[in-house]
Scaffold this motif. Structure first.
Motif, short mmCIF file in Angstrom:
data_model
loop_
_atom_site.label_atom_id
_atom_site.label_comp_id
_atom_site.label_asym_id
_atom_site.label_seq_id
_atom_site.Cartn_x
_atom_site.Cartn_y
_atom_site.Cartn_z
N CYS A 167 0.84 -1.20 0.00
CA CYS A 167 0.00 0.00 0.00
C CYS A 167 0.88 1.25 0.00
O CYS A 167 0.56 2.24 -0.68
CB CYS A 167 -0.93 -0.01 1.21
N ASP A 168 1.96 1.20 0.76
CA ASP A 168 2.91 2.32 0.77
C ASP A 168 3.48 2.54 -0.63
O ASP A 168 3.58 3.67 -1.11
CB ASP A 168 4.05 2.03 1.74
N LYS A 169 3.86 1.45 -1.27
CA LYS A 169 4.47 1.53 -2.60
C LYS A 169 3.54 2.22 -3.59
O LYS A 169 3.98 3.03 -4.42
CB LYS A 169 4.80 0.12 -3.09
N TRP A 170 2.24 1.91 -3.50
CA TRP A 170 1.27 2.44 -4.45
C TRP A 170 0.52 3.66 -3.91
O TRP A 170 -0.42 4.14 -4.54
CB TRP A 170 0.27 1.35 -4.84
N ASN A 171 0.92 4.12 -2.72
CA ASN A 171 0.29 5.28 -2.11
C ASN A 171 -1.21 5.06 -1.90
O ASN A 171 -2.06 5.89 -2.26
CB ASN A 171 0.51 6.54 -2.98
N LEU A 172 -1.54 3.93 -1.29
CA LEU A 172 -2.92 3.57 -1.01
C LEU A 172 -3.14 3.46 0.49
O LEU A 172 -2.26 2.98 1.22
CB LEU A 172 -3.28 2.23 -1.67
N ASN A 173 -4.30 3.90 0.94
CA ASN A 173 -4.68 3.79 2.34
C ASN A 173 -5.37 2.44 2.54
O ASN A 173 -6.46 2.22 2.01
CB ASN A 173 -5.62 4.93 2.74
N PRO A 174 -4.77 1.51 3.29
CA PRO A 174 -5.38 0.17 3.44
C PRO A 174 -6.76 0.22 4.09
O PRO A 174 -7.56 -0.70 3.89
CB PRO A 174 -4.37 -0.57 4.32
N LEU A 175 -7.05 1.29 4.84
CA LEU A 175 -8.35 1.41 5.49
C LEU A 175 -9.44 1.83 4.51
O LEU A 175 -10.63 1.76 4.83
CB LEU A 175 -8.27 2.41 6.64
N LYS A 176 -9.05 2.26 3.33
CA LYS A 176 -10.03 2.72 2.33
C LYS A 176 -10.05 1.84 1.09
O LYS A 176 -10.52 2.25 0.03
CB LYS A 176 -9.74 4.17 1.95
N PRO A 234 -6.68 -6.99 -21.81
CA PRO A 234 -5.25 -7.33 -21.92
C PRO A 234 -4.31 -6.17 -21.63
O PRO A 234 -3.11 -6.39 -21.40
CB PRO A 234 -5.11 -7.81 -23.37
N ASP A 235 -4.82 -4.95 -21.64
CA ASP A 235 -4.00 -3.77 -21.32
C ASP A 235 -4.21 -3.29 -19.88
O ASP A 235 -3.60 -2.31 -19.46
CB ASP A 235 -4.33 -2.62 -22.28
N PHE A 236 -5.06 -3.99 -19.13
CA PHE A 236 -5.40 -3.59 -17.76
C PHE A 236 -4.30 -4.07 -16.82
O PHE A 236 -4.28 -5.22 -16.39
CB PHE A 236 -6.75 -4.18 -17.37
N ASP A 237 -3.38 -3.18 -16.47
CA ASP A 237 -2.24 -3.57 -15.65
C ASP A 237 -2.37 -3.08 -14.21
O ASP A 237 -3.39 -2.49 -13.83
CB ASP A 237 -0.94 -3.07 -16.28
N SER A 238 -1.34 -3.30 -13.43
CA SER A 238 -1.35 -2.90 -12.01
C SER A 238 -1.55 -1.40 -11.85
O SER A 238 -2.26 -0.94 -10.93
CB SER A 238 -0.06 -3.33 -11.33
N LYS A 239 -0.93 -0.62 -12.72
CA LYS A 239 -1.05 0.83 -12.64
C LYS A 239 -2.50 1.26 -12.80
O LYS A 239 -3.00 2.13 -12.05
CB LYS A 239 -0.18 1.49 -13.71
N LYS A 240 -3.22 0.67 -13.76
CA LYS A 240 -4.62 1.00 -13.97
C LYS A 240 -5.48 0.55 -12.78
O LYS A 240 -6.38 1.26 -12.33
CB LYS A 240 -5.12 0.36 -15.26
N MET A 241 -5.16 -0.62 -12.24
CA MET A 241 -5.91 -1.11 -11.08
C MET A 241 -5.75 -0.17 -9.90
O MET A 241 -6.72 0.17 -9.22
CB MET A 241 -5.41 -2.51 -10.71
N VAL A 242 -4.54 0.27 -9.65
CA VAL A 242 -4.27 1.18 -8.54
C VAL A 242 -5.00 2.51 -8.77
O VAL A 242 -5.54 3.11 -7.84
CB VAL A 242 -2.76 1.39 -8.35
N GLU A 243 -5.01 2.98 -10.00
CA GLU A 243 -5.72 4.23 -10.33
C GLU A 243 -7.19 4.13 -9.94
O GLU A 243 -7.76 5.06 -9.34
CB GLU A 243 -5.60 4.50 -11.83
N MET A 300 -9.45 6.04 -6.93
CA MET A 300 -10.75 6.66 -7.17
C MET A 300 -11.80 6.11 -6.20
O MET A 300 -12.62 6.86 -5.66
CB MET A 300 -11.18 6.42 -8.62
N TYR A 301 -11.74 4.81 -5.96
CA TYR A 301 -12.67 4.18 -5.01
C TYR A 301 -12.54 4.80 -3.62
O TYR A 301 -13.53 5.07 -2.94
CB TYR A 301 -12.40 2.68 -4.95
N SER A 302 -11.30 5.02 -3.20
CA SER A 302 -11.05 5.53 -1.84
C SER A 302 -11.62 6.92 -1.63
O SER A 302 -11.82 7.36 -0.49
CB SER A 302 -9.55 5.53 -1.54
N LEU A 303 -11.90 7.64 -2.72
CA LEU A 303 -12.43 9.00 -2.62
C LEU A 303 -13.96 9.04 -2.59
O LEU A 303 -14.55 10.08 -2.33
CB LEU A 303 -11.93 9.85 -3.80
N ARG A 304 -14.59 7.90 -2.86
CA ARG A 304 -16.05 7.87 -2.88
C ARG A 304 -16.63 7.77 -1.47
O ARG A 304 -16.05 7.11 -0.60
CB ARG A 304 -16.56 6.71 -3.74
#
Length: 258
Positions: A5-14, A220-229, A233-237
């Motif tokens: 989560c740190d690597k991808w700048n994600l809040n695990p609680l969200k 086939p183009d849906f990679d980790s970067k897109k998933m994290v993006e 967005m989910y965390s902001l809802r």
């Protein structure tokens, strides 16, 4: 704190507990490159491996992937044959890794039309991972949400007829225990790739309060970067579940005080 989560700048609680993905666009990806459609499915399997590993590392509790619908049996025989062959290859290749990664594997859907050897591969992997304690990986195969709901109703009716259940006792919890997704956390996040804006008979009951995301990218183009993006967005809802923003703010404030 989860280092991924740190690597991808994600809040695990969200982060969502349960993600469902309609992996659409494999055939179109191949067609755009003047390749056989099955080539797109091969590339799509690579993304399954990548996204599954990412979600497991992030601590996502459950991931459900729509691989093949009950309606997909109507596709050209050659494509169906190729997809089934790819499925055999994937399960054989990934069996050991899935077990070692502590993943709990299951297939949801109607298995009647599947060949005996594929059913055996599925059942062996389910058996070998049933006691694992990591992420739940569910593959929706020969799956129809309407069919799933009908099967659940049939189970409940049978239980009532056999006097194992009183009709007045039937509620949402009882119903969910009869679905293919029994035991999984509520679906929090729905993703569909390829620019189509429909759910296509996928997890209809479970979608009740899920956050919906539709993206133009082909699977086939849906990679980790897109998933994290999308996770960002989910965390902001704001997920209100019928409550007001003020009620949620008050609850958060009280939790902070507690």
């Amino acid at each position: 704190m989860n280092s991924y989560c740190d690597k991808w700048n994600l809040n695990p609680l969200k982060l969502p507990q349960h993600i469902g993905i309609v992996m659409d666009g494999n055939g179109r990806w191949a067609t755009k490159r003047v390749l056989p459609r099955i080539s797109g499915h091969h590339k799509g399997v690579e993304r399954v491996q990548e996204i599954t590993e990412l979600c497991g590392n992030l601590g996502i509790e459950a991931l459900t992937l729509f691989a093949f619908s009950e309606e997909n049996w109507c596709r050209p025989e050659e494509e169906v044959y190729g997809i089934m062959g790819l499925l055999r290859w994937y399960i054989r290749k990934e069996h050991k890794r899935i077990v070692e990664k502590n993943v709990q594997f299951r297939v949801i859907g109607n298995r009647i039309k599947l060949s005996k050897d594929i059913i055996e591969l599925i059942e062996n992997l389910e058996k070998d991972t049933k006691n694992n304690t990591g992420m739940h990986l569910s593959i929706a195969l020969s799956y129809s949400a309407q069919g799933e709901i009908l099967r659940a109703v049939q189970k409940i009716v049978k239980n009532v007829q056999q006097e194992e259940l009183n009709a007045n006792e039937i509620n949402e919890k009882i119903f969910e225990q009869s679905l293919d997704t029994k035991g999984l956390p509520p679906l929090d996040m729905f993703i569909r790739t390829s620019g189509e804006y429909r759910v296509s008979n996928f997890l209809l009951w479970q979608l009740a309060y899920a956050e919906l995301f539709f993206d133009n990218i082909l699977w086939p183009d849906f990679d980790s970067k897109k998933m994290v993006e999308l996770l960002q967005m989910y965390s902001l809802r704001e997920r209100r579940f019928g409550k007001t923003s003020e009620q949620l703010a008050e609850k958060s404030f009280n939790m902070t005080l507690g």
